[in-house]
Structures are given as C-alpha cells and as structure tokens.
Design a protein around this motif. Structure first.
Motif, PDB file in Angstrom:
ATOM      1  N   TRP A  76       0.838  -1.201   0.000  1.00 27.93           N
ATOM      2  CA  TRP A  76       0.000   0.000   0.000  1.00 27.93           C
ATOM      3  C   TRP A  76       0.870   1.247   0.000  1.00 27.93           C
ATOM      4  N   TYR A  77       0.574   2.141  -0.927  1.00 22.16           N
ATOM      5  CA  TYR A  77       1.268   3.423  -0.984  1.00 22.16           C
ATOM      6  C   TYR A  77       0.238   4.529  -0.819  1.00 22.16           C
ATOM      7  N   SER A  78       0.479   5.461   0.101  1.00 18.36           N
ATOM      8  CA  SER A  78      -0.456   6.554   0.361  1.00 18.36           C
ATOM      9  C   SER A  78       0.041   7.836  -0.296  1.00 18.36           C
ATOM     10  N   TYR A  79      -0.819   8.469  -1.069  1.00 12.89           N
ATOM     11  CA  TYR A  79      -0.477   9.771  -1.636  1.00 12.89           C
ATOM     12  C   TYR A  79      -0.388  10.820  -0.524  1.00 12.89           C
ATOM     13  N   ASP A  80      -1.268  10.698   0.453  1.00  6.03           N
ATOM     14  CA  ASP A  80      -1.332  11.694   1.521  1.00  6.03           C
ATOM     15  C   ASP A  80      -1.326  10.981   2.869  1.00  6.03           C
ATOM     16  N   PRO A  81      -0.139  10.636   3.373  1.00  4.88           N
ATOM     17  CA  PRO A  81      -0.064   9.879   4.635  1.00  4.88           C
ATOM     18  C   PRO A  81      -0.708  10.589   5.810  1.00  4.88           C
ATOM     19  N   LYS A  82      -0.835  11.921   5.747  1.00  2.00           N
ATOM     20  CA  LYS A  82      -1.443  12.649   6.867  1.00  2.00           C
ATOM     21  C   LYS A  82      -2.941  12.371   6.983  1.00  2.00           C
ATOM     22  N   SER A  83      -3.597  12.142   5.859  1.00  2.00           N
ATOM     23  CA  SER A  83      -5.044  11.935   5.901  1.00  2.00           C
ATOM     24  C   SER A  83      -5.445  10.480   5.688  1.00  2.00           C
ATOM     25  N   SER A  84      -4.611   9.697   5.015  1.00  2.00           N
ATOM     26  CA  SER A  84      -4.959   8.323   4.680  1.00  2.00           C
ATOM     27  C   SER A  84      -5.066   7.451   5.921  1.00  2.00           C
ATOM     28  N   GLU A  85      -6.182   6.768   6.069  1.00  2.00           N
ATOM     29  CA  GLU A  85      -6.355   5.844   7.182  1.00  2.00           C
ATOM     30  C   GLU A  85      -5.558   4.561   6.972  1.00  2.00           C
ATOM     31  N   CYS A  86      -4.995   4.388   5.786  1.00  2.00           N
ATOM     32  CA  CYS A  86      -4.165   3.218   5.501  1.00  2.00           C
ATOM     33  C   CYS A  86      -2.677   3.526   5.596  1.00  2.00           C
ATOM     34  N   ALA A  87      -2.334   4.768   5.935  1.00  2.00           N
ATOM     35  CA  ALA A  87      -0.929   5.139   5.999  1.00  2.00           C
ATOM     36  C   ALA A  87      -0.234   4.427   7.154  1.00  2.00           C
ATOM     37  N   VAL A  88       1.019   4.033   6.911  1.00  2.00           N
ATOM     38  CA  VAL A  88       1.808   3.369   7.941  1.00  2.00           C
ATOM     39  C   VAL A  88       1.923   4.269   9.157  1.00  2.00           C
ATOM     40  N   GLY A  89       1.707   3.701  10.323  1.00  2.00           N
ATOM     41  CA  GLY A  89       1.811   4.455  11.561  1.00  2.00           C
ATOM     42  C   GLY A  89       0.505   5.006  12.073  1.00  2.00           C
ATOM     43  N   LYS A  90      -0.525   5.041  11.211  1.00  2.00           N
ATOM     44  CA  LYS A  90      -1.832   5.494  11.679  1.00  2.00           C
ATOM     45  C   LYS A  90      -2.447   4.416  12.571  1.00  2.00           C
ATOM     46  N   PRO A  91      -3.191   4.801  13.617  1.00  2.00           N
ATOM     47  CA  PRO A  91      -3.814   3.796  14.483  1.00  2.00           C
ATOM     48  C   PRO A  91      -4.846   2.946  13.760  1.00  2.00           C
ATOM     49  N   THR A  92      -5.329   3.439  12.622  1.00  2.00           N
ATOM     50  CA  THR A  92      -6.311   2.683  11.836  1.00  2.00           C
ATOM     51  C   THR A  92      -5.653   1.671  10.910  1.00  2.00           C
ATOM     52  N   ARG A  93      -4.339   1.671  10.828  1.00  2.00           N
ATOM     53  CA  ARG A  93      -3.609   0.753   9.953  1.00  2.00           C
ATOM     54  C   ARG A  93      -2.945  -0.332  10.802  1.00  2.00           C
ATOM     55  N   LEU A  94      -3.125  -1.578  10.438  1.00  2.00           N
ATOM     56  CA  LEU A  94      -2.557  -2.684  11.185  1.00  2.00           C
ATOM     57  C   LEU A  94      -1.081  -2.881  10.840  1.00  2.00           C
ATOM     58  N   ALA A 147     -14.734   5.353   5.482  1.00  2.00           N
ATOM     59  CA  ALA A 147     -13.455   5.900   5.927  1.00  2.00           C
ATOM     60  C   ALA A 147     -12.682   6.503   4.760  1.00  2.00           C
ATOM     61  N   LEU A 148     -11.844   7.494   5.067  1.00  2.00           N
ATOM     62  CA  LEU A 148     -10.977   8.116   4.075  1.00  2.00           C
ATOM     63  C   LEU A 148      -9.745   7.229   3.884  1.00  2.00           C
ATOM     64  N   ILE A 149      -9.777   6.402   2.858  1.00  2.00           N
ATOM     65  CA  ILE A 149      -8.666   5.486   2.590  1.00  2.00           C
ATOM     66  C   ILE A 149      -7.425   6.250   2.147  1.00  2.00           C
ATOM     67  N   ASP A 150      -7.614   7.295   1.345  1.00  2.00           N
ATOM     68  CA  ASP A 150      -6.499   8.126   0.903  1.00  2.00           C
ATOM     69  C   ASP A 150      -7.065   9.408   0.306  1.00  2.00           C
ATOM     70  N   ARG A 151      -6.212  10.406   0.181  1.00  2.00           N
ATOM     71  CA  ARG A 151      -6.569  11.639  -0.522  1.00  2.00           C
ATOM     72  C   ARG A 151      -5.661  11.747  -1.736  1.00  2.00           C
ATOM     73  N   LEU A 152      -6.281  11.701  -2.900  1.00  2.00           N
ATOM     74  CA  LEU A 152      -5.540  11.683  -4.150  1.00  2.00           C
ATOM     75  C   LEU A 152      -5.173  13.096  -4.587  1.00  2.00           C
TER      76      LEU A 152
END
Length: 601
Positions: free
Chosen positions: A324-342, A543-548
C-alpha cells in the motif's frame, strides 16, 4: 499507491479484471511489479517469519503451540501436471498435533498466491530456480498452521511456484492447474495416512479424516480455491470439502460457491488485488436455491494484502514490502503508523483469531464461535481491537428472505408476497445489477471497482443490485408488508439488512453517520421502534482510505450488515407482524443504498 494488480508473471504482463484500477482522479494507478514468478527445487527449510505461532491462548489452550505441534516438510521433486507445459514442484509443509496417530482429524490445505518463484535476485524467466534460490511462499502461513494444529487440525501448506510460472498464458490464469495440484497432494496424503508410508511413515497412519477438508487460499490462490470448490467441490471428490476461506482472492472469472460454507476475506488497505473479493459473497448468496451452507463477507479494517504471508512481508527478510502506498499519509487511514492501519504483527494476530475460529467452527463444530461469525456476539478481547465487520448469509433453512431489494419488482412486491411502498423520498431508484439499472450507485464519473467493489463498471457480469434511497427532509418511509406465514416472526431471532452510505452524494454530510428507525407493526396496530444505527457499522460514513492529487477523497462503498435482535422490538406480537417500516426521521437528509432484508434464526 493502490497497485491493484496481481504479482507479475514471468513473461506475461499482469492482466486482471478485478485487480485493476483504470483511472482514479485522472491518474493511472501504478501496478506493483514484484520480480516475475518462477520456480525451483525448494530449500530444505524456510523461515516462517516473526509472526510467532505464539500462544493459542485466544482459544484457551494456555500453553505454547510448540509444545503441542510437530512440523515436517516434504519435497518430492518436480512432476508433470496436466495442462501445463513445464513441471511443477511437489512440495509442502505439514503441521499436526504431536498426538495425531489414528485420530482421523480434519485437515486444512493452504495455498499461497501469485508471487516470485525464485528469490528476487534471479531472472524471472528462469525455471526451475538455481539451488538455494527457491522462494518459500508456502511457509508464510506457518503461524496459522501451527495454531490450528494445536487445536486438533492437520494443516498442509503446499507450494505452487511452478503453477505461477507463466500462469497468465493459460485461459484461466492457472486456476485449473491449482485445483489439480491440490488434488495431487490430497491423493498423496490419502495414501500416506492409509498405508503408513511416504516421508512420514507410520507417524501419520489414520491421522486425517478426508470427509472434513478445509481450504484456505490467498490472492490468486484464493480464486484457485474457489475454482476447486465450484460445483459442490466435484473436482476434489471423494474428499469432502466442508469449509472454504478465500483470503483477498483475485476475481478473473467471477466464480461462486454453493453447498459449502465460504468466507470471502478482504483487507480495507489491500493495494494489490483490492476489495473486489466481496463479489464472491454477493455472487454466492443465491447461486443455488435452498442452499443450506452459510456465506460470510469479512472486511479486516486496516489490513493490506501481503502481511498475511510472513515471507511476503518486510520482516520476513526476503525482500517483501508493504504494497500500500499513500499519496497523503497525513489523511490516509491506511498510511503506515496510523492507528487505523494494522502492523504486520497486528494483522497476523487478527488472521490467527478469525481464520482459526472459522475452521474450528465448520470442521470441528465448535459452536462457541458461531455468534462471532453470525454477528450476534462480540469477539472476545483476545481477538484484538481491529474492526472486523462480518456479513452473514444464513442457510436457507434458517433464513426468511423478506426483500432482496435488487430489481424493480422489489419496489412494489416483496419476497413474501407483501406490498412495498415508499413515500416522502427525494428519489427511489435501483443501481447495480443487470441492465437497465445503472451499473453502480456512485455519482462520480471515474468510479472504479476499488471504490465500488460490489458493483461493476465494464465487467461481463452485473454487480450487486440495490435500492438507492434519498431524502431531503425528515419523514420519508419505506414499507414492506408481510403476508401469510411470513407474518409469524416468533421463531426468528434477528432482522438483518445490508447498507452503504453514498459518499459521493452531497446529501450526506462528510464524515457523519446516517441513521433511521425500524418500526414493526403487528396485526392489532401496535408498533415498536428501534434506531438502526446502534446495531452495527453499516450506516457509518466510509473511511478516508487516501486523498488523491487534486484533493480527491478515496473511500470504499462497502455494504455492511446491520443485525437487529427481534427482542429489541417490545410491545408487539411477533406471531403476527403486519409490516416492517424504515422511518427516515433521525437525520434531516441523506442518501443510502439497501439490500438483503431478511429474518434469521
């Protein structure tokens, strides 16, 4: 970002119906190209990764798995497999209880997906692999196999690197070959456990009950197991297939499974094949009239594609990565380090709990897990804190279909012969399903399967048909009248429906959940009302998966199930219910889609 393509094949460009994102927000999503799949003679032993088999404490064993389980590998060289022009390895690992001789235990066969056949420093067109360069994908589920073995299940994980090699050259992406490989291994184990011969001798004599077989497959292996389970598992007879878990499967052929319990498992942050596996649940629900096998849709929030397999993961030490690659790690719920990401470990702990309980429920009839899988009981704390919404399609003999809410006729007459009406809505329409209905419900013109995974844009088969309801002020009512024997709901325990909030409709405030009241009216005119939103997550804003780029939000239009206990409706006679109404009086405006209104025992 969203590399929704299958792992690259040797000499063949990745091409997939479900595993593609054409243009999202005007950008062509990149395809994740891992080193091309090849094969070779396996290494004698392979690392199983750091996701420890650990303690099976979630099931109450209370001792280390290693004290209960023995693990062995076998490598019988390369064989010819019908339909393939090259040879395939006959290699596997078995996890079994230390005391298994003569016990005739259920067995689970695991199959990995499309991945590199040789280590990444080997040219992808090489097969077999040079000595010591074999990629051990089949060892990536050791943590699952050991846990199941500690609970009385024999687990065999088989290698399919040779099938993966140029699988794209076949008409079905190697799915038939995967079925034949499974069959070959089962035939071998039948001989070994009957005669006490083979690589394990008398240690496995009478150790397996071949009438209780489970299949667990990942990625393209996931579609392979669907292929194996088609037509009541006819291609694997006389082996009795009793449970199928398809983990993030690809979907080249839109197959369905009847007469066998199936769980279609999706990670919400899957950047490889995406969330399209939900169609296996949608397509299998009514594929066979009177089907008495349950179906499950499982969405693991925050899970990606690769971390389920330790050898595909970064910590495995074999070059794996997070796809998974996030365009916007600050908003993406899938970004590494977010509590919503396993994390790797967190994702595998979730897999350990749910996968193990699924097979123990359906192969060993451990009923204490039934409520979790049916959505009527909360998972224990030991299952972890990740959100894992499950949709449950009950067996035909435990389910009363009230209204599938799929086609135009369902808006005037329901499945039990009752009248259907709507009043006060801005609009009531149908979307998804077959023509002339629009192929999907969402308003944006660039919607692809990653955002509307239940539905289709260009595929050969229709997607999930639903009714779309829009209201611009409180007071809209959707009514289903009940007739005949269907008025007696006293033998049923739950009222269920599936729903999704249309995030592309401005009637839905961004980030705010929707809600409405469910009202039952009995033959005497008495009513009882409950608020639907308190019984599940189906009415939550996606959920906001990412912001493109271009400030475009990427969300997924999942359909989740709401399960309302009929005991919540007090003061009405459940032996004589005249109507079920949805009163849209809780939020001032909104836009949702509904399907699958049922009562279940």
């Amino acid at each position: 970002m969203l590399a929704l393509g299958n792992k690259a094949r040797s000499g063949t460009a990745a091409r997939s119906g479900t595993a593609r994102v054409a243009v999202v927000a005007g950008l062509v999503a990149l395809t994740l190209l891992l080193p091309a799949a090849t094969g070779a003679n396996p290494a004698p032993a392979a690392p199983s990764g750091p996701a420890a088999a650990g303690s099976a404490g979630f099931a109450g064993v209370g001792v280390e798995v290693s004290e209960l389980v023995t693990t062995g590998t076998y490598d019988l060289g390369l064989i010819n497999l019908p339909g393939l022009p090259h040879k395939v390895e006959l290699t596997g690992v078995v996890h079994r209880p230390k005391v298994s001789l003569g016990r005739r235990l259920p067995v689970v066969v695991m199959l990995h997906g499309q991945h590199a056949g040789c280590t990444y420093d080997v040219d992808g067109f090489v097969w077999p692999c040079p000595p010591g360069k074999f990629f051990p994908s089949y060892r990536g589920y050791d943590y699952l196999g050991k846990d199941l073995a500690a609970h009385g299940v024999v687990v065999i994980s088989i290698s399919a690197n040779g099938v993966n090699y140029r699988s794209g050259d076949s008409d079905d992406e190697g799915m038939t070959a995967r079925t034949r490989l499974i069959r070959k291994h089962l035939d071998l184990w039948k001989e070994w456990t009957t005669r006490g011969n083979g690589p394990f001798g008398r240690q496995v004599l009478s150790a397996i009950d071949f009438s209780r077989v489970g299949l667990m497959r990942h990625s393209q292996g996931g579609e392979g197991v669907i292929r194996a389970a088609e037509h009541k598992g006819a291609d694997l007879k006389p082996y009795g297939i009793k449970a199928v878990l398809a983990l993030a499967p690809s979907g080249f052929k839109r197959r369905s499974v009847s007469s066998i319990p199936i769980a279609a498992v999706v990670g919400s942050c899957d950047g490889d094949v995406g969330p399209g596996a939900v169609k296996y649940y949608d397509d299998s629900r009514y594929a066979q009239a009177g089907d008495v096998a349950p179906k499950y849709q499982v969405i693991i929030q925050g899970a990606n594609h690769s971390f389920f397999n330790t050898t595909w993961s970064p910590s495995g030490g074999l070059g794996g990565r997070d796809e998974w690659y996030s365009y916007d790690p600050k908003s993406s719920e899938c970004a590494v380090g977010k509590p919503t990401r396993l994390t790797e470990d967190g994702q595998r702990k979730v897999a350990l709990a749910y996968f193990s309980s699924f097979f123990r429920l359906h192969l060993k009839n451990e009923r204490r897990f039934a409520g979790i899988w049916q959505g009527t009981a909360k998972p224990p704390r030991s299952f972890g804190t990740a959100e894992v919404p499950i949709s449950y399609h009950a067996p035909a003999n435990r389910r009363l279909d009230l209204n599938r809410l799929a086609v135009a006729a369902d808006l005037t007459r329901n499945a039990v012969g009752g009248a259907v009406s709507q009043r006060g809505f801005q609009s009531v329409s149908l979307c998804g399903g077959a023509a002339p209905q629009p192929r999907n419900c969402l308003a944006r013109s660039d919607i692809e399967e990653v955002t509307a995974p239940h539905q289709e844009t260009t595929g050969p088969k229709p997607g999930l048909g639903v009714v779309a309801l829009k209201w611009a002020k409180p007071g809209a009512i959707f009514t289903n009248h009940l007739e005949g024997a269907a008025r007696n709901l006293s033998s049923y325990r739950q009222l269920r429906f599936r729903a999704g909030v249309n995030f592309t409709d401005k009637l839905n405030p961004v980030g705010k959940p929707q809600d409405f009241s469910v009202v039952l009216t009995d033959g005497a005119g008495k009513t009882s009302s409950v608020r639907a939103g308190q019984y599940g997550k189906a009415l939550q804003y996606p959920a906001l998966i990412d912001r493109l780029p271009g400030n475009r939000d990427l969300r997924i239009f999942f359909f989740h199930q709401q399960t309302i206990p009929l005991t919540a409706f007090t003061g009405v006679n459940l032996h004589n219910i005249r109507s079920i109404e949805f009163h849209f009086n809780t939020t001032p405006k909104g836009s949702i889609a509904l399907t699958d209104l049922t009562a279940t025992r």
